[in-house]
Scaffold this motif. Structure first.
Motif, mmCIF file in Angstrom:
data_model
loop_
_atom_site.group_PDB
_atom_site.id
_atom_site.type_symbol
_atom_site.label_atom_id
_atom_site.label_comp_id
_atom_site.label_asym_id
_atom_site.label_seq_id
_atom_site.Cartn_x
_atom_site.Cartn_y
_atom_site.Cartn_z
ATOM 1 N N VAL A 533 1.088 -1.817 0.093
ATOM 2 C CA VAL A 533 -0.182 -0.028 0.290
ATOM 3 C C VAL A 533 0.885 1.527 -0.096
ATOM 4 C CG1 VAL A 533 -2.007 1.299 1.411
ATOM 5 C CG2 VAL A 533 -1.692 -1.140 0.983
ATOM 6 N N LYS A 534 0.495 2.613 -1.279
ATOM 7 C CA LYS A 534 1.755 3.006 -1.028
ATOM 8 C C LYS A 534 0.807 4.161 -1.077
ATOM 9 C CE LYS A 534 5.368 0.784 -1.599
ATOM 10 N NZ LYS A 534 6.238 0.360 -0.645
ATOM 11 N N PRO A 535 0.677 5.405 -0.783
ATOM 12 C CA PRO A 535 0.580 7.096 -1.032
ATOM 13 C C PRO A 535 -0.150 7.054 -2.083
ATOM 14 C CG PRO A 535 2.514 7.010 -0.315
ATOM 15 C CD PRO A 535 2.487 5.541 -0.606
ATOM 16 N N TYR A 536 -1.381 8.085 -2.727
ATOM 17 C CA TYR A 536 -1.734 8.282 -3.870
ATOM 18 C C TYR A 536 -0.940 9.144 -3.921
ATOM 19 C CZ TYR A 536 -6.107 6.836 -1.578
ATOM 20 O OH TYR A 536 -7.022 5.904 -1.154
ATOM 21 N N THR A 537 -0.857 9.368 -5.877
ATOM 22 C CA THR A 537 0.206 10.451 -6.257
ATOM 23 C C THR A 537 -0.820 11.905 -6.509
ATOM 24 O OG1 THR A 537 -1.565 10.068 -8.363
ATOM 25 C CG2 THR A 537 0.314 8.364 -8.273
ATOM 26 N N SER A 538 -0.129 12.733 -6.702
ATOM 27 C CA SER A 538 -0.982 13.974 -6.364
ATOM 28 C C SER A 538 -2.387 13.869 -7.592
ATOM 29 C CB SER A 538 0.242 15.181 -7.033
ATOM 30 O OG SER A 538 0.903 15.210 -7.993
ATOM 31 N N LEU A 539 -1.850 13.059 -8.734
ATOM 32 C CA LEU A 539 -2.702 13.146 -9.562
ATOM 33 C C LEU A 539 -4.130 12.662 -8.570
ATOM 34 C CD1 LEU A 539 -4.825 14.491 -11.828
ATOM 35 C CD2 LEU A 539 -3.668 12.466 -13.254
ATOM 36 N N GLU A 540 -3.925 11.450 -8.345
ATOM 37 C CA GLU A 540 -5.138 10.984 -7.414
ATOM 38 C C GLU A 540 -5.351 11.357 -6.173
ATOM 39 O OE1 GLU A 540 -2.883 6.973 -8.908
ATOM 40 O OE2 GLU A 540 -2.880 7.357 -6.987
ATOM 41 N N LEU A 541 -4.382 12.599 -5.795
ATOM 42 C CA LEU A 541 -4.873 13.249 -4.923
ATOM 43 C C LEU A 541 -6.191 13.870 -4.833
ATOM 44 C CD1 LEU A 541 -5.188 13.087 -1.301
ATOM 45 C CD2 LEU A 541 -3.149 14.771 -1.724
ATOM 46 N N GLU A 542 -5.890 15.322 -5.859
ATOM 47 C CA GLU A 542 -6.533 15.467 -6.316
ATOM 48 C C GLU A 542 -8.283 15.155 -6.591
ATOM 49 O OE1 GLU A 542 -6.948 18.746 -5.957
ATOM 50 O OE2 GLU A 542 -4.420 19.455 -6.297
ATOM 51 N N GLY A 543 -8.432 14.016 -7.439
ATOM 52 C CA GLY A 543 -9.084 13.584 -7.424
ATOM 53 C C GLY A 543 -10.300 13.078 -6.504
ATOM 54 N N ARG A 544 -8.998 12.653 -5.741
ATOM 55 C CA ARG A 544 -10.117 12.019 -4.347
ATOM 56 C C ARG A 544 -10.950 13.242 -4.032
ATOM 57 N NH1 ARG A 544 -9.508 10.276 1.654
ATOM 58 N NH2 ARG A 544 -10.121 8.740 1.665
ATOM 59 N N ASP A 545 -10.296 14.557 -3.391
ATOM 60 C CA ASP A 545 -10.323 15.564 -3.432
ATOM 61 C C ASP A 545 -11.980 16.008 -4.238
ATOM 62 O OD1 ASP A 545 -8.715 15.762 -0.970
ATOM 63 O OD2 ASP A 545 -7.464 17.436 -1.890
ATOM 64 N N ILE A 546 -11.969 15.517 -5.330
ATOM 65 C CA ILE A 546 -13.272 15.463 -6.060
ATOM 66 C C ILE A 546 -14.052 15.395 -5.637
ATOM 67 C CG2 ILE A 546 -13.814 15.883 -8.443
ATOM 68 C CD1 ILE A 546 -10.964 16.843 -9.609
ATOM 69 N N TYR A 547 -13.827 13.409 -5.548
ATOM 70 C CA TYR A 547 -15.298 12.403 -5.098
ATOM 71 C C TYR A 547 -15.589 13.088 -3.574
ATOM 72 C CZ TYR A 547 -16.243 7.816 -3.566
ATOM 73 O OH TYR A 547 -16.769 6.134 -3.344
ATOM 74 N N ILE A 548 -14.409 13.834 -2.120
ATOM 75 C CA ILE A 548 -14.966 14.253 -1.322
ATOM 76 C C ILE A 548 -16.316 15.720 -1.918
ATOM 77 C CG2 ILE A 548 -14.388 15.539 0.305
ATOM 78 C CD1 ILE A 548 -11.812 13.917 0.705
ATOM 79 N N ARG A 549 -15.885 16.517 -2.430
ATOM 80 C CA ARG A 549 -16.218 17.681 -2.924
ATOM 81 C C ARG A 549 -17.884 17.424 -3.284
ATOM 82 N NH1 ARG A 549 -14.465 20.846 -7.602
ATOM 83 N NH2 ARG A 549 -15.930 19.214 -8.628
ATOM 84 N N GLU A 550 -17.961 16.382 -4.517
ATOM 85 C CA GLU A 550 -19.388 16.155 -5.444
ATOM 86 C C GLU A 550 -20.051 14.958 -3.927
ATOM 87 O OE1 GLU A 550 -20.312 17.472 -7.169
ATOM 88 O OE2 GLU A 550 -17.704 18.350 -8.112
ATOM 89 N N GLY A 551 -19.793 15.190 -3.319
ATOM 90 C CA GLY A 551 -20.629 13.331 -2.231
ATOM 91 C C GLY A 551 -20.747 12.371 -2.560
ATOM 92 N N CYS A 552 -19.998 11.741 -3.497
ATOM 93 C CA CYS A 552 -19.699 10.858 -3.405
ATOM 94 C C CYS A 552 -20.138 9.683 -2.402
ATOM 95 C CB CYS A 552 -18.921 10.382 -4.489
ATOM 96 S SG CYS A 552 -18.561 11.279 -5.734
ATOM 97 N N VAL A 553 -19.516 9.956 -1.307
ATOM 98 C CA VAL A 553 -20.004 9.149 -0.657
ATOM 99 C C VAL A 553 -20.206 9.276 0.098
ATOM 100 C CG1 VAL A 553 -19.113 10.945 2.065
ATOM 101 C CG2 VAL A 553 -18.326 8.439 1.881
ATOM 102 N N GLY A 554 -21.838 9.902 -0.233
ATOM 103 C CA GLY A 554 -23.024 9.780 0.726
ATOM 104 C C GLY A 554 -23.697 9.003 0.332
ATOM 105 N N CYS A 555 -23.274 7.642 -1.485
ATOM 106 C CA CYS A 555 -24.024 6.980 -2.293
ATOM 107 C C CYS A 555 -22.889 5.652 -1.944
ATOM 108 C CB CYS A 555 -24.538 8.028 -3.673
ATOM 109 S SG CYS A 555 -25.794 8.873 -3.575
ATOM 110 N N HIS A 556 -21.852 5.887 -2.074
ATOM 111 C CA HIS A 556 -21.140 4.650 -2.487
ATOM 112 C C HIS A 556 -20.620 4.318 -1.032
ATOM 113 C CE1 HIS A 556 -22.476 4.467 -6.540
ATOM 114 N NE2 HIS A 556 -22.067 5.635 -6.672
ATOM 115 N N SER A 557 -20.190 2.839 -0.887
ATOM 116 C CA SER A 557 -19.014 3.055 0.542
ATOM 117 C C SER A 557 -17.842 2.479 -0.122
ATOM 118 C CB SER A 557 -19.863 1.440 0.821
ATOM 119 O OG SER A 557 -20.244 0.293 0.067
ATOM 120 N N GLN A 558 -16.976 2.893 0.259
ATOM 121 C CA GLN A 558 -15.431 1.681 0.187
ATOM 122 C C GLN A 558 -14.791 1.056 0.896
ATOM 123 O OE1 GLN A 558 -12.174 4.580 -1.264
ATOM 124 N NE2 GLN A 558 -13.746 5.839 -2.086
#
Length: 707
Positions: A533-558
């Protein structure tokens, strides 16, 4: 003797602050319920997602925050300010602090209403607001506490009635919960990362989330029940001894139960087991409060036939009993395995919120407003109409959601005789429960209509009356020397000592908190690491923040749980070591859509590209909204280096080179994804937000597959 009978002191009660919080309760209640009806509609009609600022993922937390902190919060303050002054025979400690509390709380609500639709969120459920607002909440909550204790210290009634015990426990516990759950490392005024990660973050969040329900939606309402129900029924509380027993048992046991939200997760088994055991124990003190409330009406049930306010109270207390029986049942692992992530939990929550909180608020407002306006209610008939419409609304909301939840739980786990998933396509379940979602929206609309009827009735009541801003009162002052009562109950000692009551309450809630939280953080074996398990790349980290911003966690579990039905559907079950770099965790609490923890590599980049633009084109019948703006908005990299630097401070092992070249690496990975899409005849600029989101989705769950 408790008081000096030689003279009476003249003073007045502050009804203006009660009026202010009551009006705020009415207005924010309608706003919160309206947003609730909108998001309920979006769950069967994707076209109801109008613009990015009105999409389900962004306004769902607006609904929960508006209902919990604006509607219920203002109602708590209105009810406490009215009852506290009369129980203590003293005006509030400071009119200035009262006003500061009121306007500060309204500004916090407005800040939430602005930031959440903008996607400015921390993603923690019921704690989505960013760090500047968290600080404001802390300051205003302390203001409330100072005002409350200042009033207690200048009281003219030595005995602290049971309602005040609940108010004190609410104040100290909410303070501890909020501060602990809000420790974040700021990146800017609008962005921060929690200092906790993965499993530890999940435990902190649901220790907070469960006990926010306990100490914001339960204990203050039990306190108000003990004041307003005897007033409405003109009957004393059924059992004072029972109130003592269930108060201390409730605040001690409740704090342990948070892990029942994380059963079958990556949380250590010992923590899950503790949560289950204390959840079952919680039935006793919870039902102690319900029984004490209902039996207070002994000899007064004939009034319930005619008095609609008592009808509201009886249904509300009954809903409390139902919800606090169902909660422990849902914490049993065999039931939780079916119910978790389904609409069953939505039904459970709303029986408590609409029935217990909503109905008590309605009754208290109907009782309180005419008294501070020196008049009678505008229309008794409208109260009856409100009661029956709201009761029907709860039924039409909860029953379809229970049916939907049972259906989801069963369909997700159903296998054929050949040993394959009978409903392998997640959409099979989604389409099956759509009629129940439509009925839920109808029920919510009826409940909203009832609240609007109440608003009309109460505002007409205010118009026909005149506010008694300063209600004259008189009482003898406390004596300096109090005779010791022989044969008095031992609890009398603490009932008259507010500081001892505060400290004892704090000790009660800290015991369970420390036993559960400290080992999870201090004992390394509780969260085993995985070398791959390695840290997210800079692009993946930005993508994760978009995922958070759009509230995807409200409909999808991980979070893939260790069930055959889930590993067959999603892939290998989730390991605690996979989440060590997740600030915050994104396990979710509801599966409106499928789990995404093994999403990486499951589909090509082009599938995600088309799915985010037009979900129905890739998944016919999907209720997911389109995210057109992700294709138009360019990804901002202004804070990318700062984000990696912050993550490094939190323990994520980024190298100095990775931080220095964060933007360059981001651009390189973006162009790689752009090139892959170009091979599929898709033209898109490498700097668009959709590229970052695709990078993140393609990374999910892939680390443990690496050799």
């Amino acid at each position: 003797m408790n008081t000096n009978s030689t003279h009476l002191e003249q003073f007045s009660y502050d009804n203006k602050i009660v009026r202010n919080f009551s009006i705020a309760t009415i207005i924010w209640g309608i706003v919160g319920m309206l947003v609730g009806v909108i998001i309920a509609t979006q769950l069967f009609e994707p076209a109801a997602n109008i613009t990015q600022y009105g999409s389900f993922g962004r306004i769902r937390p607006l609904h929960t925050n508006a209902v919990i902190f604006a509607f219920v919060g203002n109602a708590i303050f209105a009810g406490v300010y009215y009852s506290l002054q009369r129980l203590l025979k003293a005006r509030m400690f400071s009119d200035f602090l009262s006003s500061l509390h009121f306007w500060g709380w309204q500004l916090i609500i407005v800040a939430a209403a602005i930031t959440l639709p903008l996607g400015i969120t921390s993603s923690h459920e019921y704690a989505e607001l960013e760090w500047p607002i968290d600080i404001a909440i802390t300051l205003i909550w302390v203001t409330f506490g100072i005002n409350m204790f200042g009033t207690i210290f200048k009281r003219r009634e030595r005995h602290l009635y049971v309602a005040i015990w609940f108010y004190i426990a609410t104040f100290i516990t909410v303070a501890v919960l909020h501060v602990t759950n809000s420790i974040q490392l700021p990146i800017s005024a609008f962005k921060s990362y929690y200092i906790y990660a993965g499993v530890q973050d999940a435990l902190i969040q649901w220790w907070y989330g469960h006990n926010a329900v306990a100490f914001f939606l339960t204990t203050p309402f039990l306190g108000m029940m003990y004041y307003y129900l005897p007033k409405m029924a003109n009957r004393p509380v059924y059992s004072y001894r029972l109130s003592i027993l269930h108060f201390w048992a409730l605040i001690f046991i409740y704090i342990w139960a948070g892990p029942h939200h994380l059963l079958y997760s990556s949380l250590p088994d010992w923590a899950q087991s503790l949560g289950v055991v204390f959840s079952i124990m919680l039935i006793a003190p919870s039902w102690g409060g319900m029984i004490n409330g209902l039996l207070t009406l002994r000899g007064a049930w004939d009034q319930v036939r005619e008095n609609t306010l008592l009808k509201f109270m009886v249904i509300g207390i009954t809903c409390y009993g139902m919800a606090t029986f169902e909660g422990p049942m849902l914490s049993l692992k065999n039931i939780n395995a079916i119910a978790h992530f389904t609409d069953w939990i939505v039904a459970h929550v709303h029986v408590g919120a609409l029935g217990w909180n909503g109905f008590l608020i309605f009754a208290i407002l109907y009782w309180m407003v005419p008294r501070i306006y020196q008049t009678t209610l505008f229309s008794e008939k409208l109260i009856k109409v409100h009661f029956w419409i709201a009761t029907l609304g709860i039924a039409l909301y909860a029953i379809p959601m229970y049916i939907s939840g049972f259906t989801q739980g069963m369909m997700w786990k159903q296998f054929t005789l050949e040993g394959t998933l009978q409903y392998g396509n997640f959409l099979d379940t989604t389409l099956q429960v759509l009629p129940m979602h439509i009925m839920r929206a109808v029920g919510g609309t009826l409940y909203l209509v009832g609240a609007i009827i109440m608003a009309f009735n109460l505002f007409k009541t205010m118009a026909q009356g005149s506010l008694l801003a300063n209600e004259a009162a008189e009482s003898a002052p406390l004596t300096l020397i109090v005779e010791v009562e022989k044969g008095a109950h031992w609890h009398r000692w603490i009932e008259r000592k507010p500081i001892q009551l505060l400290v004892a309450s704090l000790i009660m809630i800290l015991v369970g908190s420390l036993v559960e939280l400290v080992p999870t953080f201090m004992v390394k074996s509780n969260v085993p690491t995985i070398d791959a398990v390695k840290p997210y790349t800079s692009l993946e980290l930005e993508g994760r923040d978009i995922y958070i911003r759009e509230g995807c966690v409200g409909c999808h579990s991980q979070l893939v749980r260790p069930f055959r039905s889930e590993t067959e559907r999603y892939g290998e079950f989730s390991k605690s070591g996979e989440f060590v770099y997740d600030h915050p965790f994104l396990w979710g609490s509801k599966r409106t859509g499928p789990d995404l923890h093994r999403e990486g590599g499951k589909y090509p980049d082009s599938w995600h590209y088309h799915h985010m633009r037009d979900p129905q084109s890739m998944s016919p019948g999907s209720i997911m909204p389109a995210y057109d703006w992700l294709y138009e908005q360019s990804l901002s990299t202004a804070q990318t280096q700062d984000k990696l630097t912050a993550m490094k401070k939190l323990g994520v092992p980024y190298t100095d080179a990775e931080i220095i070249y964060a933007v360059a690496d981001l651009n390189t990975q973006s162009k790689t994804i752009q090139a892959r899409l170009a091979k599929e005849k898709i033209k898109v600029s490498a700097d668009k937000e959709i590229i970052a989101l695709i990078a993140y989705l393609q990374r999910l769950g892939t680390d443990i597959a690496k050799k």
